[in-house]
Design a protein around this motif. Structure first.
Motif, PDB file in Angstrom:
ATOM      1  N   ALA B 197       0.839  -1.206   0.000  1.00  0.00           N
ATOM      2  CA  ALA B 197       0.000   0.000   0.000  1.00  0.00           C
ATOM      3  C   ALA B 197       0.874   1.257   0.000  1.00  0.00           C
ATOM      4  N   ILE B 198       1.971   1.219   0.768  1.00  0.00           N
ATOM      5  CA  ILE B 198       2.862   2.398   0.828  1.00  0.00           C
ATOM      6  C   ILE B 198       3.544   2.620  -0.525  1.00  0.00           C
ATOM      7  N   VAL B 199       3.899   1.535  -1.209  1.00  0.00           N
ATOM      8  CA  VAL B 199       4.501   1.667  -2.553  1.00  0.00           C
ATOM      9  C   VAL B 199       3.530   2.411  -3.473  1.00  0.00           C
ATOM     10  N   LEU B 200       2.259   2.005  -3.421  1.00  0.00           N
ATOM     11  CA  LEU B 200       1.254   2.638  -4.294  1.00  0.00           C
ATOM     12  C   LEU B 200       1.080   4.118  -3.952  1.00  0.00           C
ATOM     13  N   VAL B 201       1.065   4.416  -2.648  1.00  0.00           N
ATOM     14  CA  VAL B 201       0.902   5.821  -2.246  1.00  0.00           C
ATOM     15  C   VAL B 201       2.110   6.637  -2.699  1.00  0.00           C
ATOM     16  N   GLY B 202       3.310   6.058  -2.589  1.00  0.00           N
ATOM     17  CA  GLY B 202       4.527   6.755  -3.037  1.00  0.00           C
ATOM     18  C   GLY B 202       4.451   7.126  -4.508  1.00  0.00           C
ATOM     19  N   GLY B 203       3.971   6.198  -5.319  1.00  0.00           N
ATOM     20  CA  GLY B 203       3.831   6.461  -6.762  1.00  0.00           C
ATOM     21  C   GLY B 203       2.746   7.487  -7.030  1.00  0.00           C
ATOM     22  N   TRP B 204       1.677   7.397  -6.266  1.00  0.00           N
ATOM     23  CA  TRP B 204       0.544   8.309  -6.466  1.00  0.00           C
ATOM     24  C   TRP B 204       0.930   9.749  -6.087  1.00  0.00           C
ATOM     25  N   ILE B 205       1.650   9.900  -4.972  1.00  0.00           N
ATOM     26  CA  ILE B 205       2.095  11.244  -4.537  1.00  0.00           C
ATOM     27  C   ILE B 205       3.082  11.819  -5.554  1.00  0.00           C
ATOM     28  N   GLU B 206       3.976  10.974  -6.070  1.00  0.00           N
ATOM     29  CA  GLU B 206       4.948  11.455  -7.064  1.00  0.00           C
ATOM     30  C   GLU B 206       4.198  11.975  -8.304  1.00  0.00           C
ATOM     31  N   GLY B 207       3.203  11.220  -8.738  1.00  0.00           N
ATOM     32  CA  GLY B 207       2.416  11.638  -9.900  1.00  0.00           C
ATOM     33  C   GLY B 207       1.684  12.947  -9.641  1.00  0.00           C
ATOM     34  N   LEU B 208       1.137  13.056  -8.445  1.00  0.00           N
ATOM     35  CA  LEU B 208       0.423  14.286  -8.075  1.00  0.00           C
ATOM     36  C   LEU B 208       1.395  15.465  -8.025  1.00  0.00           C
ATOM     37  N   PHE B 209       2.592  15.196  -7.538  1.00  0.00           N
ATOM     38  CA  PHE B 209       3.623  16.239  -7.484  1.00  0.00           C
ATOM     39  C   PHE B 209       3.969  16.709  -8.903  1.00  0.00           C
ATOM     40  N   LEU B 210       4.231  15.761  -9.783  1.00  0.00           N
ATOM     41  CA  LEU B 210       4.591  16.129 -11.160  1.00  0.00           C
ATOM     42  C   LEU B 210       3.468  16.932 -11.808  1.00  0.00           C
ATOM     43  N   ALA B 211       2.235  16.462 -11.625  1.00  0.00           N
ATOM     44  CA  ALA B 211       1.094  17.141 -12.252  1.00  0.00           C
ATOM     45  C   ALA B 211       0.933  18.564 -11.712  1.00  0.00           C
ATOM     46  N   THR B 212       1.006  18.722 -10.388  1.00  0.00           N
ATOM     47  CA  THR B 212       0.789  20.060  -9.817  1.00  0.00           C
ATOM     48  C   THR B 212       1.907  21.024 -10.199  1.00  0.00           C
ATOM     49  N   GLN B 213       3.120  20.496 -10.374  1.00  0.00           N
ATOM     50  CA  GLN B 213       4.243  21.357 -10.749  1.00  0.00           C
ATOM     51  C   GLN B 213       4.185  21.785 -12.210  1.00  0.00           C
ATOM     52  N   MET B 214       3.486  21.004 -13.026  1.00  0.00           N
ATOM     53  CA  MET B 214       3.473  21.282 -14.470  1.00  0.00           C
ATOM     54  C   MET B 214       2.311  22.171 -14.894  1.00  0.00           C
ATOM     55  N   VAL B 215       1.443  22.496 -13.960  1.00  0.00           N
ATOM     56  CA  VAL B 215       0.278  23.317 -14.299  1.00  0.00           C
ATOM     57  C   VAL B 215       0.689  24.766 -14.514  1.00  0.00           C
ATOM     58  N   ASP B 216       0.146  25.343 -15.567  1.00  0.00           N
ATOM     59  CA  ASP B 216       0.349  26.769 -15.807  1.00  0.00           C
ATOM     60  C   ASP B 216      -0.728  27.512 -15.012  1.00  0.00           C
ATOM     61  N   GLU B 217      -0.293  28.242 -13.991  1.00  0.00           N
ATOM     62  CA  GLU B 217      -1.262  28.882 -13.085  1.00  0.00           C
ATOM     63  C   GLU B 217      -2.141  29.919 -13.783  1.00  0.00           C
ATOM     64  N   ASP B 218      -1.673  30.418 -14.915  1.00  0.00           N
ATOM     65  CA  ASP B 218      -2.451  31.443 -15.624  1.00  0.00           C
ATOM     66  C   ASP B 218      -3.612  30.849 -16.410  1.00  0.00           C
ATOM     67  N   SER B 219      -3.609  29.534 -16.564  1.00  0.00           N
ATOM     68  CA  SER B 219      -4.693  28.938 -17.351  1.00  0.00           C
ATOM     69  C   SER B 219      -5.331  27.758 -16.609  1.00  0.00           C
ATOM     70  N   LEU B 220      -5.650  28.024 -15.353  1.00  0.00           N
ATOM     71  CA  LEU B 220      -6.233  26.953 -14.522  1.00  0.00           C
ATOM     72  C   LEU B 220      -7.529  26.411 -15.110  1.00  0.00           C
ATOM     73  N   ASP B 221      -8.357  27.327 -15.647  1.00  0.00           N
ATOM     74  CA  ASP B 221      -9.692  26.916 -16.094  1.00  0.00           C
ATOM     75  C   ASP B 221      -9.657  25.975 -17.291  1.00  0.00           C
ATOM     76  N   SER B 222      -8.660  26.162 -18.152  1.00  0.00           N
ATOM     77  CA  SER B 222      -8.656  25.370 -19.382  1.00  0.00           C
ATOM     78  C   SER B 222      -7.655  24.220 -19.350  1.00  0.00           C
ATOM     79  N   SER B 223      -7.020  24.017 -18.193  1.00  0.00           N
ATOM     80  CA  SER B 223      -5.957  23.019 -18.133  1.00  0.00           C
ATOM     81  C   SER B 223      -6.509  21.603 -17.915  1.00  0.00           C
ATOM     82  N   LYS B 224      -6.110  20.701 -18.820  1.00  0.00           N
ATOM     83  CA  LYS B 224      -6.498  19.296 -18.643  1.00  0.00           C
ATOM     84  C   LYS B 224      -5.829  18.714 -17.401  1.00  0.00           C
TER      85      LYS B 224
END
Lengths: 146, 318
Positions: B197-224
């Protein structure tokens, strides 16, 4: 002393038999059920258990829009055809393989991401006088790489 | 014949007190084996209306009848990486967990979390055809798996096969999927569901980290990508359920604290959805689950989530 050795061997057998059953389950999932996912790529998750005839399992998962999924649900040869239904969060049945000749796979995609439940049933055996059969049931997910 | 055997057995049992103690021992072993085998018994007409998904999630996951086994399935690191890529993210190696950190992970918890994070980074690098990074991250993941005592999940043959097929993305995906399945099945079969379970959470948090870091804050509404991040509200409910299954483990308890902290922010995300209609495309035999979802995430809430993810992720990889 002999008795202690005897007890030790029995204990070992009782502990190792379920482990061996689990190992067989992994082999079944990997070698048999995963083949059902082709040409989709297996997501890498492992969901398999030893079930008896008449027993049920459930799986909860969020499926995402923009992805193409294949669900494969397989049971070992000694079990009857495995039934499965896919339900949404309001318990509406979206798919039942019973209506589709007990198909082992279902391909789908979503317009919007949803949390779904997969209910899996090993139907009861025909003869109640006999011991129910037990076997491995695996639930696997495939994805399409775009 | 069966009765004769039974009587004979009873006589044997009565004549050996040690045998009776032995049976008690066996019963105890069998009880422990059944407790830890992963099987978990639990007791426990759509109209065109819009439903608040946060109301459904908790009820939906608690509505468990008499079933032998319940699985809570998180997106695997491979699926997480595919989601990020399909949302249009651009590869940025600087965001990944440095392979130099691998030698810092010496505890079961840190190795499990980073087996997840490295597998996510490996999947991400492979999806963008980053050959050298893919091999490096496979080696880092191997180090974590070896440290956790996961026998042969990733061996030298795996690395060699990866190197030989480094330009064939399909085979690389297959190798990643194979190694992840080997790890999780090994952990589950050896009564280490807490580590799995911890392995899965580690991968999930890493993915969430990558996604949140890659978001362009100026286009929140249209960002996939923002939509993908909001969707994690649903997976978060499953993360909680998954961890609750191993709540006796101190490592799981500490991860659960982080997850609950993050959940407090995700609870503020609103998602509403219309009922789902399943429509089969007869030609392709693919069903489309049709529904409309509306969700909202204010810039302030996005920042709150992103900042919490950064803190948790940095804690896990340090």
């Amino acid at each position: 002393m002999k008795r202690i050795i005897y007890l030790f061997i029995i204990s070992l057998v009782l502990v190792l038999v379920p482990l061996n059953a689990n190992a067989q389950c992994k082999g079944f999932a990997k070698k048999i059920c995963r083949m059902e996912l082709v040409p989709y790529i297996h997501d890498g998750n492992y969901h398999a258990a030893i079930l008896l005839e008449g027993e049920e399992a459930e799986l909860y998962k969020t499926f995402y829009s923009g992805q193409e999924y294949r669900i494969a649900i397989c049971g070992s040869d000694n079990l009857p055809e495995i039934e499965f239904t896919i339900m949404d969060a309001n318990k509406n049945v979206l798919y039942s393989n019973k209506d589709n000749d007990y198909a082992r796979v279902w391909d789908f995609n979503l317009e919007s991401s949803q949390q779904l439940k997969i209910a899996v049933t090993v139907p009861p055996g025909g003869n109640e006088a006999e011991e129910p059969e037990s076997g491995c049931v695996a639930i696997m997910f495939g994805l399409k790489v775009k | 014949m069966r009765n004769i055997f039974k009587n004979h057995l009873l006589m044997k049992i009565n004549s050996f007190p040690m045998f009776r103690y032995g049976l008690l021992l066996l019963a105890a072993i069998m009880f422990m084996a059944s407790c830890s085998s992963g099987g978990k018994g639990k007791t426990g007409e759509p109209e065109e209306v819009v439903v608040d998904i946060s109301q459904i999630d908790s009820d939906f996951l608690d509505d468990i009848g008499e079933v032998k086994k319940i699985f809570y399935s998180l997106p695997s690191p491979l699926e997480t990486a595919m989601m990020i890529r399909s949302a249009g993210a651009v590869y940025n190696e600087d965001l990944l967990n440095s392979i130099d950190n691998a030698s810092n992970y010496t505890t079961t918890k840190s190795m499990a979390l980073n087996l997840g994070s490295y597998t996510c980074d490996l999947s991400f690098a492979s999806l963008y055809d980053q050959t050298e990074a893919s091999i490096n991250y496979m080696n880092a993941a191997k180090k974590m798996a070896d440290g956790l005592g996961i026998l042969d999940a990733i061996n030298d043959e795996t690395i060699q096969r990866l190197e030989e097929n480094i330009n064939n993305r399909d085979i690389i995906m297959e190798i990643i999927s194979d190694t992840f399945m080997n790890s999780s099945s090994y952990l589950q079969e050896n009564n280490r569901a807490n580590v799995a379970a911890i392995v899965l959470v580690g991968g999930w948090i890493e993915g969430l980290f990558l996604a949140t870091q890659m978001v362009d804050e100026d286009s929140l509404d249209s960002s996939k990508l923002v939509n993908r991040i909001m969707d994690q509200k649903m997976s978060l409910e499953i993360v909680v359920k998954l961890l609750e299954e191993s709540k006796d483990s101190p490592d799981v308890i500490s991860v659960m604290e982080d997850v609950q902290n993050l959940k407090a922010s995700f609870d503020k995300v609103t998602i509403t959805t219309t009922p789902i209609e399943a429509e089969l495309d007869e030609e392709t035999n693919v069903t489309v689950l049709k529904s409309q979802t509306q969700s909202s995430l204010t810039p302030a809430l996005f920042k709150e989530i992103r900042d919490k993810v950064v803190v948790i992720r940095n804690k896990y990889i340090s």
